[in-house]
Design a protein around this motif. Structure first.
Motif, PDB file in Angstrom:
ATOM      1  N   PHE B 152      53.938 -39.909 -27.972  1.00 54.03           N
ATOM      2  CA  PHE B 152      53.975 -41.007 -28.929  1.00 54.03           C
ATOM      3  C   PHE B 152      54.504 -42.281 -28.283  1.00 54.03           C
ATOM      4  CE2 PHE B 152      58.442 -40.001 -29.598  1.00 54.03           C
ATOM      5  CZ  PHE B 152      58.468 -38.641 -29.462  1.00 54.03           C
ATOM      6  N   TRP B 153      55.361 -42.156 -27.302  1.00 52.30           N
ATOM      7  CA  TRP B 153      55.840 -43.349 -26.627  1.00 52.30           C
ATOM      8  C   TRP B 153      54.718 -43.970 -25.800  1.00 52.30           C
ATOM      9  CZ3 TRP B 153      57.413 -44.365 -21.330  1.00 52.30           C
ATOM     10  CH2 TRP B 153      58.100 -45.585 -21.197  1.00 52.30           C
ATOM     11  N   LEU B 156      52.469 -45.752 -28.155  1.00 52.34           N
ATOM     12  CA  LEU B 156      52.996 -47.040 -28.605  1.00 52.34           C
ATOM     13  C   LEU B 156      52.924 -48.075 -27.496  1.00 52.34           C
ATOM     14  CD1 LEU B 156      56.128 -46.090 -30.719  1.00 52.34           C
ATOM     15  CD2 LEU B 156      53.920 -46.881 -31.505  1.00 52.34           C
ATOM     16  N   MET B 157      53.304 -47.657 -26.283  1.00 50.96           N
ATOM     17  CA  MET B 157      53.252 -48.600 -25.160  1.00 50.96           C
ATOM     18  C   MET B 157      51.810 -49.038 -24.921  1.00 50.96           C
ATOM     19  SD  MET B 157      56.252 -49.170 -23.783  1.00 50.96           S
ATOM     20  CE  MET B 157      56.252 -49.380 -22.018  1.00 50.96           C
ATOM     21  N   ILE B 263      50.419 -35.560 -33.153  1.00 53.21           N
ATOM     22  CA  ILE B 263      51.127 -36.791 -32.790  1.00 53.21           C
ATOM     23  C   ILE B 263      50.151 -37.909 -32.451  1.00 53.21           C
ATOM     24  CG2 ILE B 263      52.769 -37.797 -31.206  1.00 53.21           C
ATOM     25  CD1 ILE B 263      54.166 -35.866 -32.814  1.00 53.21           C
TER      26      ILE B 263
ATOM     27  N   PHE C 263      60.177 -38.223 -34.861  1.00 51.22           N
ATOM     28  CA  PHE C 263      59.158 -39.259 -34.960  1.00 51.22           C
ATOM     29  C   PHE C 263      58.371 -39.108 -36.247  1.00 51.22           C
ATOM     30  CE2 PHE C 263      56.489 -42.527 -33.431  1.00 51.22           C
ATOM     31  CZ  PHE C 263      55.186 -42.185 -33.709  1.00 51.22           C
ATOM     32  N   GLY C 276      63.778 -40.129 -30.736  1.00 52.50           N
ATOM     33  CA  GLY C 276      62.505 -39.947 -31.437  1.00 52.50           C
ATOM     34  C   GLY C 276      62.479 -40.756 -32.722  1.00 52.50           C
ATOM     35  N   ARG C 277      63.594 -40.712 -33.452  1.00 58.89           N
ATOM     36  CA  ARG C 277      63.684 -41.450 -34.699  1.00 58.89           C
ATOM     37  C   ARG C 277      63.609 -42.947 -34.440  1.00 58.89           C
ATOM     38  NH1 ARG C 277      65.028 -40.522 -40.224  1.00 58.89           N
ATOM     39  NH2 ARG C 277      64.642 -42.589 -41.041  1.00 58.89           N
ATOM     40  N   LEU C 279      62.044 -44.381 -32.058  1.00 63.77           N
ATOM     41  CA  LEU C 279      60.660 -44.731 -31.758  1.00 63.77           C
ATOM     42  C   LEU C 279      59.838 -44.773 -33.043  1.00 63.77           C
ATOM     43  CD1 LEU C 279      60.051 -42.771 -28.462  1.00 63.77           C
ATOM     44  CD2 LEU C 279      60.042 -45.232 -28.790  1.00 63.77           C
ATOM     45  N   ALA C 283      57.657 -47.830 -34.638  1.00 69.00           N
ATOM     46  CA  ALA C 283      56.250 -47.759 -35.001  1.00 69.00           C
ATOM     47  C   ALA C 283      56.008 -48.157 -36.454  1.00 69.00           C
ATOM     48  CB  ALA C 283      55.714 -46.343 -34.770  1.00 69.00           C
ATOM     49  N   MET C 295      61.140 -50.287 -28.950  1.00 67.33           N
ATOM     50  CA  MET C 295      60.290 -49.216 -28.450  1.00 67.33           C
ATOM     51  C   MET C 295      60.597 -48.901 -26.978  1.00 67.33           C
ATOM     52  SD  MET C 295      56.231 -49.480 -27.817  1.00 67.33           S
ATOM     53  CE  MET C 295      56.520 -51.036 -27.012  1.00 67.33           C
TER      54      MET C 295
END
Lengths: 626, 321, 325
Positions: B152-153, B156-157, B263, C263, C276-277, C279, C283, C295
């Motif tokens: 997920f990072w 997002l990136m 995810i 997340f 995670g939270r 991030l 979002a 982020m």
């Protein structure tokens, strides 16, 4: 939860308007909201919108449906005995005859309402006949049918004679509704009901054709076969084969997981309708779970308007700072209060001083910022939104007002010192009752952001909460179950069902409305000990639960025609609740934001549903629906 | 051989029953809230709640509900076969939306698989051949980076860089390929790449490891002695042995991915079954959750079965375990 | 996700003194190899730094004067619509969407991640090693039963059930299992442990299967030792190396699992900072497009943690095993 309401000026105004309408003949008038105004909005084009989720609770079946978005569409799809003009602000909460030719004849004791229908109003395809009073009665019979789960049934059960919600089938006639001929319908009531005309504006009371609906015996099933009584119909209605129940296939224009599309009803006669403008040729609402995409499409011009999705902050920032975009951002009163509810049978909130302290300490400005600022609403200073009370309390009334609305620690502590939960009188709640309190909240922004503010505020007076974040429906279900004894919750909001204060007060503050599950009187105001044992809870010893039932009854006696007095009565009740009962910490009077694109030539807000008014907006795109 | 397959198939059925009953317990028995109340509107009377429960089939005892559910899955219900019930939210058959959702997840999974195979395996091979050179260290370093980075990072990136800053990607969301092929492609590229990076890295490392180990074997030395060119040695003999486990792993990974790359689908807002199931859990739309669980369990176990059959075909010892 | 291939053989130990002598040289061999592996050393150093940062989190809160849950709306949110402001001299990593200090939260987030990782992995290892050893050593029906159990758990849609369990336990005010599992850290740890033990069990089972035919086990059995004693005194020491390697590689996977759950909104509660939270907060509503710091920093720290564990794990595997890598 919950929808519309407002005050009403009735007979005189309605008559006057009927006269004016008869004289001018057709064409509704613009309301007062923004957007470009032209003298005669151009007709044509398709109003293209997108929404992240319909959220229908009854499959779009008007008998049971209660979601606001559905009512936006029902305004185009159905006509009711009485209806609003689907415009903004106070004018949009006034109610006028729609299917009725005139305001009804009301008996002197207020128990008998006689309506005459306008002649020659036809059903939409595939039917080929006039709408009769029997069709209207059939709608009520459906409401009265238990398996169809009419979610607004409680506005009619015990109000109209013979309606108790227990009928097994919609064929059962209702003793209190008479239809002496095709044009006449008479309602006999059990008791005087000041807002009865408003209740006749609800979509569940719109006529339903028995020949089609009889095939759909389960709640929600008719939703894919709704036959039009209004200016627009579901696309593909003309192709519906009604020769038998088996031959009927869901109308193409409504796909519950994809989209809903309305086109003009060829059988509709504009001359019979002075409430709606009906400028666009078609209305389409697609599901797009990507909220950001909805707003970029509106900006790009491939969509004309958003519906119920609120713009994310970066989008909002863009629209507020760009002078070209700013006129397309419309912010209208949502007739809704967001509040923190406190449970009167759970310590420490069983002590009124604790509740008052909570009102003093709350950083309402912080919560507003979490929501996104004044575009999203105004800080709530009392329980019912001002527009619902016709401003009877005045804008200065702020019993717990603090500097900058940031909360006043000194005043809060002064209040807390008077509470039994502050044993050492230092202004801070101490003892086991003050910590580990479950606080229910939603699991999405802005509630999750607001949560941090609330937690920090409460901590200042020694109350420490354990937030539980749940999906919206689960959050509601949890606090609506009395047995759960949730001490405090942040997820609750209430909007009007129709424009009358009773639509707020009845469900929220009346002790007689308390039920075991699905309860909306979260603080349990007016809970009696019999009720308590019935629901499996107990009132803490030494605590008396006050009730406002008598005040509610007194106000309900005042008829709609006496709007001023009625609203003043309810305003006084709100004042009493704020100062002597303190069930909530109200924090926001929400505004609904609609973002329109450059193709929209006339924007209108539908105060009744709380979203855009599809029958009053105009676009200049040359789209068509094939 | 057939006995083995039959035994395994029976086992698939057992696994399905256990998994679905556990799911049933978690979602239908454990919650203290009644799903019927969620969908009965505001101020529902107890009778109305009862009606909704009856509509949803929740009025029967749980074991009966479960058996009815199993019966419907195998024999169909009033909406056809397989009987997956109707969604509480849309009140339309789960089956109707299922195919569209599976299609999206399949497109995501297969597309990503093609990307990661195209990237991962060649890099693994090259790294193995040029062991301990800069190329090797660099690519294994990068691979390690992607193995460690959270999906997920990365998503997002990726969005921030390619959509927000560079405007190359159209952002999140899904467009059907029959609606607009170019739109579909442009929306899928970023999710494909993000999802593929993790697996590409893993496969690169694995291919490299396997190839190195294989190349150390005796028969490779024999092949070299026999005079085959290095290239032939690697590609004809080395790869076959080292890629077999990779091929089976692809099967397992695809099976798992088809279970919903939750995810990735959430970050990029793709309406696949993973995102559908998660949204349904939050909404309390239990039939959807059940349906997805069943299908996912089937996909995973069938993939495992296929992989095991392939293994058993290649290695007779396994069969008699 | 990462499945280390561990077929390395070990010199079995039999007899304490001999074992001690052998062990000493094995241990020194291992240390030497590990030290030589630069990447592994780098990973180890980063881990130590992270652990120190996690321990020092309250110190940072004190120095900056910002607690992890303190709101600084006036300083770090724009006045009109409440957009977060970026890094400055007082808020080194900027503010988040309610005005909290991202730097302090990131430091506290290290605590959450490391705690969850170590405890959850520990529990998973405990379950996995025990069941794996029993299955591998006993064989027969026990083995079949445990193997089938492993298959079932591995076939379950883990994320779905984790979300389901988490939301189910959040709804009732007292958690589930009669109040034993409260939503929050303990629930997340329990869920992660519950779903990640199978691979460890499989690994241990495989090793145990191989080892039980060895002479030293035969010897111990003939001396009259009962199964538990054999398993713990003979088998376990020889399994320690692969277990440690696998556990070290399982940790980053579990860290990511917790981050994924947070997340999606079903991990630790908001008051417990979790990367995670954070991030997920970034979002929400695409706020990261105007607040990149929300982020970048949690993500980088998450990456550094998982990367280091992977490096150390790889290093351990290389140092403990004989084959050429």
């Amino acid at each position: 939860m919950g929808k519309r309401r407002q005050s009403v000026r009735l007979v005189g105004l309605a008559l006057a308007l009927a006269l004016v309408a008869a004289a001018c003949g057709g064409g509704g008038d613009e309301g007062s909201s923004g957007g470009n105004q032209q003298t005669a909005p151009e007709k044509g084009g398709v109003l293209r919108t997108a929404i992240s989720d319909f959220g229908f609770t009854n499959g779009f079946d008007p008998t049971g449906e209660y979601v606001a978005v559905a009512f936006t569409l029902y305004g185009a799809l159905t006509r009711t005995l009485m209806a609003t003009k689907h415009i903004a602000d106070a004018a949009g909460n006034e109610i006028f005859p729609d299917l009725a030719a005139d305001a009804p004849e009301i008996s002197s004791d207020g128990l008998k309402y006689t309506f005459k229908l306008k002649p020659n109003i036809k059903w939409g395809p595939p039917l080929d006949r006039n709408i009769t009073s029997k069709d209207v009665a059939y709608a009520f019979q459906r409401i009265n049918t238990a398996p169809l789960v009419a979610q607004y049934g409680f506005y009619y059960f015990g109000v109209i004679k013979g309606m108790d919600g227990k009928a097994k089938s919609p064929d059962t006639p209702i003793s209190g509704i008479e239809t002496p001929d095709d044009q006449t319908i008479i309602f006999n009531l059990e008791k005087p009901t000041g807002d009865f005309l408003q209740r006749l504006g609800m979509a569940a009371t719109a006529p339903i054709p028995e020949e089609v609906a009889k095939c759909f015996k389960k709640a929600g099933d008719y939703g894919r076969y709704v036959i039009s009584s209004g200016p627009y119909m579901l696309q593909g209605s003309d192709k519906l084969d009604i020769s038998s129940c088996d031959s009927m296939k869901p109308i193409a224009g409504f796909d519950p997981s994809k989209s809903i599309t309305l086109v003009r009803n060829p059988n509709y006669d504009q001359a019979t309708d002075n409430l709606r403008g009906n400028y666009v040729d078609g209305i389409s609402m697609k599901i797009d779970t990507n909220i950001d995409d909805i707003f970029s499409q509106v900006e790009a011009g491939t969509l004309d308007s958003s519906v119920s999705d609120q713009p994310p902050k970066p989008v909002l920032q863009k629209y507020l700072t760009d002078q070209n975009l700013k006129p397309n951002l419309h912010s209208n009163s949502g007739d809704r209060t967001w509040y923190i509810t406190m449970n009167w049978i759970t310590p420490p909130f069983d002590d009124i001083h604790v509740r008052k302290a909570a009102n003093w300490i709350m950083d309402k400005q912080g919560i507003l910022q979490a929501w996104g600022g004044t575009t999203f609403g105004d800080i709530a200073t009392h329980n019912l939104p001002p527009i619902v009370l016709a401003d009877k309390l005045g804008s200065d009334y702020n019993p717990y007002g603090t500097e900058g609305n940031r909360g006043d620690e000194a005043k809060a502590k002064e209040e807390m010192k008077q509470s039994k939960y502050d044993t050492n009188k230092d202004g801070v709640c101490d003892g086991a009752a003050c910590s580990n309190l479950v606080m229910i909240n939603r699991n999405v922004t802005p509630w999750t952001d607001a949560e941090a503010v609330v937690v920090a505020s409460l901590k200042k007076i020694g109350i420490s909460v354990k937030p539980r974040e749940l999906a919206s429906s689960a959050a509601y279900t949890t606090i609506q179950t009395v047995k759960n004894k949730i001490p405090i919750a942040l997820n609750a909001g209430w909007g009007k069902d129709y424009a009358d204060p009773y639509a707020f007060v009845g469900a929220l503050f009346d002790g007689r409305s308390i039920i075991a599950t699905g309860n909306t009187n979260y603080p349990l105001i007016g809970l009696t000990s019999e009720q308590a044992s019935q629901f499996g809870v107990s009132i803490p010893s030494g605590v008396t639960i006050p009730s406002v039932d008598a005040d509610v009854d007194a106000c309900q006696k005042i008829p709609n025609t006496d709007a001023d007095q009625r609203n003043q009565c309810f305003a006084d009740l709100d004042k009493k609740l704020m100062e002597e009962a303190v069930p909530w910490v109200p924090y926001l009077w929400a505004k609904n934001i609609t973002v329109t694109g450059k193709t929209v030539t006339k924007f209108e807000f539908d105060q009744f549903s709380g979203y855009l008014s599809v029958t009053q907006m105009a676009v200049n795109n040359k789209e068509t629906i094939s | 051989m057939w006995r083995y397959i039959v035994r395994r198939l029976l086992w698939v059925v057992v696994v399905l029953l256990v998994v679905t009953s556990i799911t049933y317990v978690v979602f239908f028995v454990m919650p203290s809230t009644d799903p019927a109340v969620t969908f009965a509107g505001k101020n529902p009377t107890p009778e109305q709640i009862e009606e909704v429960r009856r509509n949803f089939g929740l009025d029967k005892p749980v074991p009966i509900q479960y058996l009815t559910f199993i019966k419907h899955v195998f024999f169909g219900d009033q909406y056809g076969w397989p009987g997956l019930g109707f969604s509480y939210s849309t009140r339309s058959p789960v089956k109707d939306q299922f195919f569209d959702r599976v299609l999206v997840t399949a497109q995501l999974a297969v597309g990503a698989a093609l990307v990661w195979l195209a990237i991962g395996i060649p890099i693994g091979i090259i790294s193995a051949i040029r062991r301990r050179t800069l190329t090797d260290r660099l690519s294994m370093g990068i691979a390690l980076f992607f193995v460690a980075a959270p999906v997920f990072w990365l998503g997002l990136m990726g969005l921030w860089l390619f959509w927000f800053k560079l405007r190359w990607s159209p952002g999140t969301g899904y467009v059907a390929w029959d609606q607009s092929f170019t739109d579909w492609l442009s929306h899928m590229i970023l999710p494909w790449i993000v999802l593929a990076m993790l697996y590409a890295a893993f496969y690169a490392r694995m291919t490299r490891g396997n190839l190195i180990e294989t190349m150390g074997q005796d028969y490779i030395r024999t092949a070299r002695v026999k005079g085959l060119t290095e290239r032939k040695v690697i590609f004809k003999h080395g790869l076959r042995a080292s890629l077999t486990p990779v091929v089976t792993l692809i099967g397992l990974d695809l099976g798992a991915l088809l279970g919903g790359a939750v995810i990735t689908e959430t970050v990029f807002n793709l309406q696949g079954i993973g995102q559908w199931a998660v949204a349904s859990v939050f909404q309390g739309d239990l039939p959807v959750v059940l349906a997805v669980t069943v299908v996912v369990a089937i996909a995973v176990t069938m993939m495992n079965l296929i992989v095991d059959i392939v293994y058993a075909y290649l290695d007779p010892r396994v069969r008699y375990n | 996700m990462s499945q280390p291939a561990l077929e390395e053989q070990f010199e079995p130990t039999a007899g304490d003194t001999v074992a001690a002598a052998r062990a000493r040289s094995s241990w020194e061999l291992f240390r030497h190899r590990f030290r030589q592996d630069k990447a592994a050393m780098a990973g180890a150093i980063i881990l130590v730094i992270l652990a120190l940062l996690a321990l020092a989190a309250p110190l940072f809160a004190k120095i900056t004067g910002h607690g992890p849950n303190d709101l600084f709306a006036d300083e770090m949110l724009t006045a009109d619509i409440g957009l977060p402001k970026g890094p400055n001299s007082k808020f080194w990593f900027g503010g988040d969407s309610v005005g909290r200090d991202v730097f302090v939260r990131t430091m506290y987030g290290a605590r959450t991640s490391l705690t969850v990782a170590l405890v959850a992995t520990g529990v998973a290892a405990l379950i996995g090693v025990s069941l794996g050893m029993i299955a591998g050593y006993r064989g027969g029906k026990t083995d079949t039963f445990i193997s089938r159990l492993i298959d079932i758990v591995l076939s379950m849609p883990i994320l779905l059930l984790a979300i389901g369990l988490a939301s189910v336990c959040s709804i009732s005010p007292n958690g589930c299992l009669g109040g034993l599992l409260q939503p929050g850290l303990s629930l997340v740890i329990a869920i992660i442990a519950l779903f990640t033990w199978p691979n460890m069990a499989r690994l241990v089972r495989g090793q145990a299967l191989g080892l039980r035919e060895r002479e030293f086990v035969e010897a111990a059995r003939s001396l009259g030792a009962r199964s538990p004693r054999i398993m713990f005194k003979e088998l376990l020491p020889n399994l320690l190396a692969p277990i440690v390697v696998y556990a070290t590689l399982l940790i980053p996977s579990n860290i990511l699992f917790e981050a994924a759950l947070s997340f999606l909104g079903v991990g630790v509660p908001q008051s417990t900072p979790s990367w995670g939270r954070m991030l997920s907060d970034a979002a929400a509503g695409q706020i990261f497009t105007v607040a990149w710091w929300m982020m970048l920093f949690p993500g980088l720290f998450l990456l550094a943690t998982t990367l280091s564990f992977n490096l150390v794990g790889d290093g351990l595997r290389d140092a403990l095993g004989p084959s050429e890598r």
